[in-house]
Write a protein that holds these residues in place. Structure first.
Motif, PDB file in Angstrom:
ATOM      1  N   ALA A   1       1.129  -1.099   0.228  1.00  0.00           N
ATOM      2  CA  ALA A   1       0.042   0.429   0.381  1.00  0.00           C
ATOM      3  C   ALA A   1       0.434   0.947  -0.086  1.00  0.00           C
ATOM      4  CB  ALA A   1      -0.652   0.147   1.137  1.00  0.00           C
ATOM      5  N   VAL A   2       2.328   1.296   0.515  1.00  0.00           N
ATOM      6  CA  VAL A   2       3.054   2.183   1.198  1.00  0.00           C
ATOM      7  C   VAL A   2       3.400   2.899  -0.386  1.00  0.00           C
ATOM      8  CG1 VAL A   2       4.946   3.188   1.907  1.00  0.00           C
ATOM      9  CG2 VAL A   2       3.760   2.278   3.344  1.00  0.00           C
ATOM     10  N   ILE A   3       3.334   1.855  -1.149  1.00  0.00           N
ATOM     11  CA  ILE A   3       4.122   1.642  -2.664  1.00  0.00           C
ATOM     12  C   ILE A   3       3.659   2.227  -3.894  1.00  0.00           C
ATOM     13  CG2 ILE A   3       5.858   0.468  -4.531  1.00  0.00           C
ATOM     14  CD1 ILE A   3       7.360  -0.855  -2.278  1.00  0.00           C
ATOM     15  N   THR A   4       2.443   1.685  -3.647  1.00  0.00           N
ATOM     16  CA  THR A   4       1.796   1.775  -4.519  1.00  0.00           C
ATOM     17  C   THR A   4       0.421   2.722  -4.972  1.00  0.00           C
ATOM     18  OG1 THR A   4       1.665  -0.816  -4.919  1.00  0.00           O
ATOM     19  CG2 THR A   4      -0.722  -0.818  -6.095  1.00  0.00           C
ATOM     20  N   PHE A   5       0.245   2.840  -3.910  1.00  0.00           N
ATOM     21  CA  PHE A   5      -1.326   3.747  -3.831  1.00  0.00           C
ATOM     22  C   PHE A   5      -0.614   5.533  -3.425  1.00  0.00           C
ATOM     23  CE2 PHE A   5      -3.342  -0.599  -1.829  1.00  0.00           C
ATOM     24  CZ  PHE A   5      -3.605  -1.094  -3.014  1.00  0.00           C
ATOM     25  N   LYS A   6      -2.029   5.850  -4.445  1.00  0.00           N
ATOM     26  CA  LYS A   6      -1.891   7.320  -4.346  1.00  0.00           C
ATOM     27  C   LYS A   6      -2.432   8.591  -2.820  1.00  0.00           C
ATOM     28  CE  LYS A   6      -1.166  11.707  -6.742  1.00  0.00           C
ATOM     29  NZ  LYS A   6      -1.849  11.755  -8.449  1.00  0.00           N
ATOM     30  N   THR A   7      -1.370   9.010  -2.103  1.00  0.00           N
ATOM     31  CA  THR A   7      -1.854   9.848  -1.122  1.00  0.00           C
ATOM     32  C   THR A   7      -2.802  10.721  -1.524  1.00  0.00           C
ATOM     33  OG1 THR A   7      -0.166   8.461   0.429  1.00  0.00           O
ATOM     34  CG2 THR A   7      -2.335  10.426   1.478  1.00  0.00           C
ATOM     35  N   PRO A   8      -4.026  11.396  -1.365  1.00  0.00           N
ATOM     36  CA  PRO A   8      -4.822  12.480  -1.840  1.00  0.00           C
ATOM     37  C   PRO A   8      -3.725  13.895  -1.224  1.00  0.00           C
ATOM     38  CG  PRO A   8      -6.133  11.633  -1.528  1.00  0.00           C
ATOM     39  CD  PRO A   8      -5.260  10.308  -1.263  1.00  0.00           C
ATOM     40  N   GLN A   9      -3.990  14.863  -1.835  1.00  0.00           N
ATOM     41  CA  GLN A   9      -3.447  16.071  -1.520  1.00  0.00           C
ATOM     42  C   GLN A   9      -4.336  16.465  -0.270  1.00  0.00           C
ATOM     43  OE1 GLN A   9      -1.783  18.465  -3.803  1.00  0.00           O
ATOM     44  NE2 GLN A   9      -0.703  20.432  -2.550  1.00  0.00           N
ATOM     45  N   GLY A  10      -3.960  17.033   0.586  1.00  0.00           N
ATOM     46  CA  GLY A  10      -4.662  17.245   1.722  1.00  0.00           C
ATOM     47  C   GLY A  10      -5.801  16.666   2.541  1.00  0.00           C
ATOM     48  N   MET A  11      -5.647  15.057   2.407  1.00  0.00           N
ATOM     49  CA  MET A  11      -6.262  13.820   3.637  1.00  0.00           C
ATOM     50  C   MET A  11      -6.199  14.124   4.515  1.00  0.00           C
ATOM     51  SD  MET A  11      -6.178  10.376   2.854  1.00  0.00           S
ATOM     52  CE  MET A  11      -4.573   9.701   3.255  1.00  0.00           C
ATOM     53  N   ARG A  12      -7.094  14.584   5.293  1.00  0.00           N
ATOM     54  CA  ARG A  12      -7.341  14.105   6.704  1.00  0.00           C
ATOM     55  C   ARG A  12      -8.004  13.151   7.494  1.00  0.00           C
ATOM     56  NH1 ARG A  12      -8.994  18.990   4.950  1.00  0.00           N
ATOM     57  NH2 ARG A  12     -11.388  18.666   4.956  1.00  0.00           N
TER      58      ARG A  12
ATOM     59  N   GLY B   1     -12.257  -4.399   2.188  1.00  0.00           N
ATOM     60  CA  GLY B   1     -11.332  -6.238   2.155  1.00  0.00           C
ATOM     61  C   GLY B   1     -10.680  -6.506   2.121  1.00  0.00           C
ATOM     62  N   GLY B   2      -9.865  -7.921   1.701  1.00  0.00           N
ATOM     63  CA  GLY B   2      -8.878  -8.213   2.340  1.00  0.00           C
ATOM     64  C   GLY B   2      -8.971 -10.178   2.203  1.00  0.00           C
ATOM     65  N   ALA B   3      -9.802 -10.770   1.799  1.00  0.00           N
ATOM     66  CA  ALA B   3     -10.435 -11.978   1.933  1.00  0.00           C
ATOM     67  C   ALA B   3     -10.735 -11.799   3.366  1.00  0.00           C
ATOM     68  CB  ALA B   3      -9.519 -12.649   1.536  1.00  0.00           C
ATOM     69  N   PHE B   4     -11.017 -11.138   4.430  1.00  0.00           N
ATOM     70  CA  PHE B   4     -11.296 -11.040   5.668  1.00  0.00           C
ATOM     71  C   PHE B   4      -9.677 -10.854   6.585  1.00  0.00           C
ATOM     72  CE2 PHE B   4     -14.426 -13.630   3.587  1.00  0.00           C
ATOM     73  CZ  PHE B   4     -16.521 -12.881   3.651  1.00  0.00           C
ATOM     74  N   MET B   5      -8.844 -11.518   6.196  1.00  0.00           N
ATOM     75  CA  MET B   5      -7.996 -11.513   6.930  1.00  0.00           C
ATOM     76  C   MET B   5      -6.888 -10.796   7.380  1.00  0.00           C
ATOM     77  SD  MET B   5      -6.927 -15.488   5.830  1.00  0.00           S
ATOM     78  CE  MET B   5      -6.315 -14.927   4.218  1.00  0.00           C
ATOM     79  N   ILE B   6      -6.097  -9.700   5.791  1.00  0.00           N
ATOM     80  CA  ILE B   6      -5.580  -8.474   6.065  1.00  0.00           C
ATOM     81  C   ILE B   6      -6.558  -7.306   5.733  1.00  0.00           C
ATOM     82  CG2 ILE B   6      -3.780  -9.656   4.855  1.00  0.00           C
ATOM     83  CD1 ILE B   6      -4.495  -8.381   1.838  1.00  0.00           C
ATOM     84  N   GLY B   7      -6.231  -6.692   5.050  1.00  0.00           N
ATOM     85  CA  GLY B   7      -7.088  -5.226   4.962  1.00  0.00           C
ATOM     86  C   GLY B   7      -6.539  -4.109   6.081  1.00  0.00           C
ATOM     87  N   ASP B   8      -6.322  -2.436   6.638  1.00  0.00           N
ATOM     88  CA  ASP B   8      -6.327  -2.616   7.294  1.00  0.00           C
ATOM     89  C   ASP B   8      -6.243  -0.518   6.878  1.00  0.00           C
ATOM     90  OD1 ASP B   8      -3.811  -0.929   6.025  1.00  0.00           O
ATOM     91  OD2 ASP B   8      -2.695  -2.421   7.523  1.00  0.00           O
ATOM     92  N   LEU B   9      -6.199   0.229   7.636  1.00  0.00           N
ATOM     93  CA  LEU B   9      -6.464   1.734   7.005  1.00  0.00           C
ATOM     94  C   LEU B   9      -5.051   2.147   6.119  1.00  0.00           C
ATOM     95  CD1 LEU B   9      -7.550   4.266   7.332  1.00  0.00           C
ATOM     96  CD2 LEU B   9      -5.842   5.120   9.441  1.00  0.00           C
ATOM     97  N   ARG B  10      -4.478   2.171   6.035  1.00  0.00           N
ATOM     98  CA  ARG B  10      -2.991   2.479   5.508  1.00  0.00           C
ATOM     99  C   ARG B  10      -2.837   1.844   3.729  1.00  0.00           C
ATOM    100  NH1 ARG B  10      -0.963   4.169   2.216  1.00  0.00           N
ATOM    101  NH2 ARG B  10       1.318   4.946   2.230  1.00  0.00           N
ATOM    102  N   MET B  11      -3.692   0.882   3.346  1.00  0.00           N
ATOM    103  CA  MET B  11      -4.326   0.058   2.511  1.00  0.00           C
ATOM    104  C   MET B  11      -5.856   1.209   2.205  1.00  0.00           C
ATOM    105  SD  MET B  11      -5.948  -3.615   1.300  1.00  0.00           S
ATOM    106  CE  MET B  11      -3.766  -3.986   2.245  1.00  0.00           C
ATOM    107  N   TYR B  12      -6.584   0.825   2.523  1.00  0.00           N
ATOM    108  CA  TYR B  12      -7.443   2.454   2.462  1.00  0.00           C
ATOM    109  C   TYR B  12      -8.232   3.655   2.470  1.00  0.00           C
ATOM    110  CZ  TYR B  12      -9.603  -2.752   0.669  1.00  0.00           C
ATOM    111  OH  TYR B  12      -9.784  -3.727  -0.147  1.00  0.00           O
ATOM    112  N   ARG B  13      -7.127   4.238   2.604  1.00  0.00           N
ATOM    113  CA  ARG B  13      -7.403   5.132   3.364  1.00  0.00           C
ATOM    114  C   ARG B  13      -7.399   6.673   2.452  1.00  0.00           C
ATOM    115  NH1 ARG B  13      -1.322   7.402   5.735  1.00  0.00           N
ATOM    116  NH2 ARG B  13      -0.315   7.521   3.553  1.00  0.00           N
ATOM    117  N   HIS B  14      -7.429   6.298   1.090  1.00  0.00           N
ATOM    118  CA  HIS B  14      -6.486   7.101  -0.376  1.00  0.00           C
ATOM    119  C   HIS B  14      -8.305   7.176  -0.795  1.00  0.00           C
ATOM    120  CE1 HIS B  14      -5.720   3.025  -2.372  1.00  0.00           C
ATOM    121  NE2 HIS B  14      -6.055   3.688  -3.015  1.00  0.00           N
ATOM    122  N   LEU B  15      -8.767   5.402  -1.015  1.00  0.00           N
ATOM    123  CA  LEU B  15      -9.984   4.895  -1.927  1.00  0.00           C
ATOM    124  C   LEU B  15     -11.266   5.866  -0.946  1.00  0.00           C
ATOM    125  CD1 LEU B  15     -11.620   4.036  -3.803  1.00  0.00           C
ATOM    126  CD2 LEU B  15     -11.174   1.633  -2.768  1.00  0.00           C
TER     127      LEU B  15
END
Length: 293
Positions: free
Chosen positions: A24-35, A69-83
């Motif tokens: 998630a750190v490498i792949t997903f783009k953090t929106p500018q100004g996200m709070r 999501g995350g097959a009930f096993m993974i997935g967290d705020l860092r992976m999904y916050r931008h979406l």
């Protein structure tokens, strides 16, 4: 070339979660100004953790509860916050990311119970306005399981529901699980089955709170489902839409072709993801604006 083999090979949960975080750190783009604002949600003595993900103008059209999501096993705020932030911006809603407990440490019904607590807490918030339920993949399962629970327990109805590539039949009988095994460029069959098994624990896959495609949805609000024809869960989306339509629920099934499972995570990096997130936002705005009239 990397993610699908990794999901298939890594079975140690702490390592799988660390890899997902790094990806998630490498792949997903953090929106500018996200709070980000952490907020506990409490109902009848039960408290769950949530985070409001916000970008852009102040929301005006209600509240979104996002189940990841995350097959009930993974997935967290860092992976999904931008979406979540982008969906909230597109829908003009205050968007809550729920930190639910994951399998295998916490099998069914832990995540669903926590989603119920979060939803009912929002229902008692006079500032919440119309509430939308949104989720992807395993989170799509939780969204429709929660909707079944709401309808069968005569709880306050949400204003709208949107799901991205939901897994809704944990009997794992869908033909696309086999026919799309090679065309699905993200999800390996072993990963999908492992996640569903870990989540179910000793539960019966015929239970509609486990397999919401078998659920009851009398009085459910309008629903939007987006999925891709080439992914393994394509038939789950088709079956869920058919089940809702058979019960008189207004549902819009939008099937793309040639995109990866939950391509929406690439919002900010791909036009297909941007367009789909915008479409979800339009749908939610259209429904919730009628609720506020």
């Amino acid at each position: 070339m990397v993610q699908k083999p990794t999901l298939a090979a890594v079975t140690h949960q702490p390592l799988a979660r660390w890899i997902a975080y790094l990806n998630a750190v490498i792949t997903f783009k953090t929106p500018q100004g996200m709070r980000l604002t952490n907020q506990d949600l409490t109902h009848q003595g039960h408290t769950v953790r949530a985070t409001i993900c916000h970008v852009g103008p102040e929301p005006a059209d209600g509240t979104m509860l996002y189940l990841h999501g995350g097959a009930f096993m993974i997935g967290d705020l860092r992976m999904y916050r931008h979406l979540v932030a982008r969906l909230g911006q597109a829908a003009r809603q205050r968007a809550y990311f729920l930190h639910y407990d994951r399998a295998p440490e916490y099998p069914f019904p832990a995540a669903l119970d926590q989603a119920t607590t979060a939803y009912l807490a929002l229902c008692t918030d006079p500032a919440a306005g119309p509430i939308s339920l949104v989720g992807d993949s395993a989170g799509g399962n939780l969204v429709f399981a929660l909707l079944h629970r709401i309808c069968t327990r005569d709880l306050p109805r949400p204003a709208a529901v949107a799901a991205m590539s939901p897994v809704v039949d944990l009997r794992m009988r869908a033909k696309s699980l086999t026919t799309n095994r090679r065309t699905d460029h993200l999800v390996p069959t072993s990963w999908a089955r492992r996640g569903c098994t870990a989540y179910m624990g000793s539960a019966d896959p015929m239970n509609p709170e486990v397999s919401p495609v078998l659920g009851q949805f009398d009085g459910a609000p309008p629903c939007l489902i987006q999925a891709d024809e080439t992914e393994m869960l394509a038939d789950d989306s088709r079956a869920m839409a058919a089940a809702l339509q058979a019960q008189g629920v207004q549902v819009d099934l939008q099937m793309s072709k040639g995109l990866i499972h939950v391509w929406h995570l690439n919002v900010g990096r791909s036009p297909e993801a941007d367009a789909s997130v915008a479409e979800i936002g339009r749908f939610l705005r259209g429904v919730t604006s009628r609720e506020t009239v």
